[in-house]
Design an enzyme around this catalytic site. Sequence first.
Site, PDB file in Angstrom:
ATOM      1  N   LYS A 124       0.838  -1.197   0.000  1.00 36.84           N
ATOM      2  CA  LYS A 124       0.000   0.000   0.000  1.00 36.84           C
ATOM      3  C   LYS A 124       0.873   1.246   0.000  1.00 36.84           C
ATOM      4  O   LYS A 124       1.802   1.368   0.804  1.00 36.84           O
ATOM      5  CB  LYS A 124      -0.918   0.014   1.230  1.00 36.84           C
ATOM      6  CG  LYS A 124      -1.945   1.143   1.208  1.00 36.84           C
ATOM      7  CD  LYS A 124      -2.940   0.984   2.329  1.00 36.84           C
ATOM      8  CE  LYS A 124      -3.962   2.124   2.339  1.00 36.84           C
ATOM      9  NZ  LYS A 124      -4.724   2.201   1.074  1.00 36.84           N
ATOM     10  N   GLY A 146       6.335   1.003   5.936  1.00 38.72           N
ATOM     11  CA  GLY A 146       7.192  -0.008   5.326  1.00 38.72           C
ATOM     12  C   GLY A 146       7.386   0.208   3.833  1.00 38.72           C
ATOM     13  O   GLY A 146       8.493   0.098   3.307  1.00 38.72           O
ATOM     14  N   CYS A 147       6.293   0.550   3.148  1.00 38.72           N
ATOM     15  CA  CYS A 147       6.357   0.750   1.701  1.00 38.72           C
ATOM     16  C   CYS A 147       7.165   2.005   1.361  1.00 38.72           C
ATOM     17  O   CYS A 147       7.852   2.047   0.332  1.00 38.72           O
ATOM     18  CB  CYS A 147       4.947   0.847   1.127  1.00 38.72           C
ATOM     19  SG  CYS A 147       3.986  -0.671   1.364  1.00 38.72           S
ATOM     20  N   THR A 148       7.093   3.011   2.209  1.00 43.80           N
ATOM     21  CA  THR A 148       7.873   4.231   1.982  1.00 43.80           C
ATOM     22  C   THR A 148       9.366   3.948   2.142  1.00 43.80           C
ATOM     23  O   THR A 148      10.193   4.467   1.376  1.00 43.80           O
ATOM     24  CB  THR A 148       7.435   5.344   2.955  1.00 43.80           C
ATOM     25  OG1 THR A 148       6.055   5.670   2.673  1.00 43.80           O
ATOM     26  CG2 THR A 148       8.284   6.586   2.792  1.00 43.80           C
ATOM     27  N   ALA A 172      10.351   2.141  -1.064  1.00 43.63           N
ATOM     28  CA  ALA A 172      10.331   3.064  -2.201  1.00 43.63           C
ATOM     29  C   ALA A 172      11.488   4.049  -2.143  1.00 43.63           C
ATOM     30  O   ALA A 172      12.123   4.346  -3.176  1.00 43.63           O
ATOM     31  CB  ALA A 172       9.000   3.812  -2.240  1.00 43.63           C
TER      32      ALA A 172
END
Length: 232
Positions: free
Chosen positions: A123, A128-130, A133
């Site tokens: 998401k 975590g995704c940031t 990325a």
Amino acid sequence: MAPRKALVDTSTERRRSSRIADKPKSPVEEKAAPKPRVKKGGKKREADGDEGEENGKPLPKKAKGSGDEDGEEQDELPDEGEDKVLSIGDLLPTVTLKNEKDEDVNVAELAAERGLILFLVPKADTPGCTKQACGFRDSYPDFTKHDFNVYCVSADTTTAQAKWQTKQQLPYSLLSDRQRVLVRALGAADGNKTTRSHFIFEKGGKLVDRQLPVKPVESPQQALKFVESIQA
């Protein structure tokens, strides 16, 4: 001469006695007869017995879980064919997705001129995704130096991806896979979720490395290490 006794009409007395005998007794003299007892659940059993019949014929049972409460019914519907999961050596599938600018992108053409790295996040704009990325953002010059393009894939809307891209100053493009078509083809679908992962394709579109699941910080590091190993 003694006088005659008057005759008594006995029939009249008998009729009066019978009327008195036939008269119902008062509540004090006789208790009301008890009502017949009905077993508990008797009516329910009758209703249950009729529930599955109509005109003497059994009715079909309702299927369980056929409602729309959970919104997952589509996962239970039969597929026209099982989704083929890419293995090492397979080519990029022909899938058209929208990028963060709401433009159509043919995934099969992304590796026509250069190598390709697809990293998948559950998401957009979550901690975590940031991290994942931003790791690819910081290593982006190294990937391009080795002639590899980088794309982020998620099931978010193009609007959400565009905001995230601007917020974190991500130099690469993002692909919106709302139906998780590409995610399933890569074997990264977990029900209605996306498994954090990354996939590396050489120039021409052949899959040469796949890592899933991966940790947010380790994903860009592992991808760069692999790219450097095949370039050496």
